[in-house]
Design an enzyme around this catalytic site. Structure first.
Site, PDB file in Angstrom:
ATOM      1  N   SER A 148      24.040  96.808  48.385  1.00 39.10           N
ATOM      2  CA  SER A 148      23.223  96.608  49.580  1.00 39.10           C
ATOM      3  C   SER A 148      22.188  95.490  49.362  1.00 39.10           C
ATOM      4  CB  SER A 148      22.576  97.930  49.989  1.00 39.10           C
ATOM      5  OG  SER A 148      22.026  97.855  51.286  1.00 39.10           O
ATOM      6  N   ASP A 189      30.300 100.203  58.570  1.00 37.50           N
ATOM      7  CA  ASP A 189      29.086  99.614  58.014  1.00 37.50           C
ATOM      8  C   ASP A 189      28.764  98.328  58.769  1.00 37.50           C
ATOM      9  OD1 ASP A 189      27.023  98.625  56.442  1.00 37.50           O
ATOM     10  OD2 ASP A 189      28.227  98.373  54.630  1.00 37.50           O
ATOM     11  N   HIS A 229      28.202 102.862  54.718  1.00 36.68           N
ATOM     12  CA  HIS A 229      27.210 102.164  53.914  1.00 36.68           C
ATOM     13  C   HIS A 229      26.440 103.135  53.019  1.00 36.68           C
ATOM     14  CE1 HIS A 229      24.637  98.775  52.886  1.00 36.68           C
ATOM     15  NE2 HIS A 229      23.674  99.656  52.830  1.00 36.68           N
TER      16      HIS A 229
END
EC number: 3.1.1.71
Length: 408
Positions: A191, A348, A378
């Site tokens: 991320s 996501d 995610h």
């Protein structure tokens, strides 16, 4: 008593309404994901209330709650030696497997955790567990970077922390201290950590003074651009649990120390309209109509404003700074990148960031593995510990570690 019996079904109905979220049929363990998301939303709403009352910054409160609920007590394990150190002023956590007979040097991974540049820590159980398993599975030294967070600092300090710690570790004397093979070091992150890993890798590739550079980069559902918040994955997953589009936009605003009043303009791409001259030179580098496969583009249409607000980029020039948005890097920089692994999830908003970066790297001649998961969401890779354990987490983590084992 009768009133209580009437109240209980009403409360149950309200609770179910709050928890329920429409999810694609492909998502694994949907009700568990809904419960996780409802918990996130409830905690975040409480933190925003505290922020509104000016009692504390909501991100500080949220991080405090994350720490309070984290049950990690031991900093070591039976098979892995876990120590805290400081690399050029940046705190890190080092995971070292025991030496093996006849083994001289180990491989290594520099890992940068996610959390929107604002949340989590290398010391939380989620990342402690991930890095411990990586060290055990790969028989590798794993360095987890504890960079400073928003709101204590904003861009570019997170980038600088990650860069300083990585450069320090790549010094020949430091690698020798940890018995690491200089030719077998990877940089990785998930991320926002994937963002920092990509940006650091680009910077290292251009640094003529570096004698040792990463052999590989491995990016887990990375956030790589703030140019277009209407890519097909942003449109398709705008209300997806864990990371809906408005939350990702707010993370960007916090990272750049901007004003939340800009959120709507960013959402409709006013900052990169055709009359915003600063953005024109970057548009060709992020044309998703040519970078994405048709299976991802589907029937979505580009959102390109004819007239926008150039003052947004003037106020926040970091929106176009490749240290913050590595997907916008020039081709000459991309050609210097090492062999790359990118993991993406269908459910996501950041799916297309990773897919577009993979395509741009591939077009620049870099060997790329794009590992896409249709049923995952995610953040799933760190959710492998009860009660937030998901099959998607085990699945993605195993695939990621397998690639590292085969290529590092």
């Amino acid at each position: 008593m009768r009133a209580a019996w009437l109240l209980l079904p009403a409360l149950a109905a309200l609770g179910a309404y709050y928890v329920y979220a429409p999810l694609p049929g492909s998502v694994s363990q949907p009700w568990k994901l809904m419960l996780l998301d409802a918990t996130f939303r409830a905690v975040q709403q409480a933190c925003h209330l505290i922020h509104y009352l000016r009692l504390s910054h909501h991100l500080i409160v949220l991080n405090y709650l994350i720490g309070a609920f984290d049950k990690l007590k031991s900093v070591s394990s039976e098979h892995i030696n876990i120590t805290d150190a400081v690399f050029d002023g940046v705190e890190v956590r080092v995971f070292e497997p025991p030496p093996k007979q006849d083994e001289t040097l180990k491989r290594s991974v520099v890992y940068i955790h996610g959390g929107g540049w604002a949340l989590a820590s290398a010391r939380t159980s989620l990342y402690n567990n991930l890095c411990r398993i990586m060290a055990e599975s790969l028989n590798a030294v794993v360095v987890s970077v504890e960079y400073r967070l928003v709101p204590e600092v904003c861009f570019p300090e997170q980038f600088h922390d990650a860069l300083r710690a990585t450069k320090h570790f790549l010094h020949p004397d430091v690698l020798a201290e940890y018995s690491v093979d200089p030719s077998r070091v990877a940089i990785s992150g998930d991320s926002a950590g994937g963002n920092l890993a990509a940006a650091v890798c680009q910077q290292l590739s251009k640094d003529e003074h570096m004698t040792i550079r990463p052999k590989l980069q491995a990016l887990i559902y990375p956030v790589l651009q703030a140019f277009d918040f209407n890519t097909p994955s942003y449109q398709q997953n705008m209300n997806m649990p864990v990371l809906p589009r408005y939350v990702m936009i707010n993370y960007w605003i916090d990272y750049f120390n901007g004003n939340y009043d800009l959120a709507h303009s960013l959402l409709i791409n006013n900052h990169t309209a055709l009359d915003v001259s600063q953005a024109l030179s970057f548009r060709g580098r992020l044309n998703w109509t040519s970078l994405l496969p048709s299976s991802f583009k589907k029937n979505y249409k580009p959102v390109i404003q004819t007239t926008g607000k150039a003052e947004i980029v003037q106020k926040i020039p970091a929106l176009l700074d490749v240290r913050a948005v590595p997907l916008l890097a020039e081709n000459e920089t991309l050609q210097l990148q090492p062999k790359t692994y990118i993991l993406t999830c269908e459910n996501d908003v950041l799916r297309d960031d990773g897919v577009m970066y993979a395509k741009r790297l591939e077009n620049a001649g870099v060997e790329v593995t794009l590992d896409h998961f249709d049923d995952c969401f995610h953040g799933c890779m760190i959710f492998t510990i009860w009660p937030t354990d998901f099959s998607a987490g085990i699945q993605t983590r195993n695939s990621y570690i397998k690639w590292l084992d085969e290529n590092l």
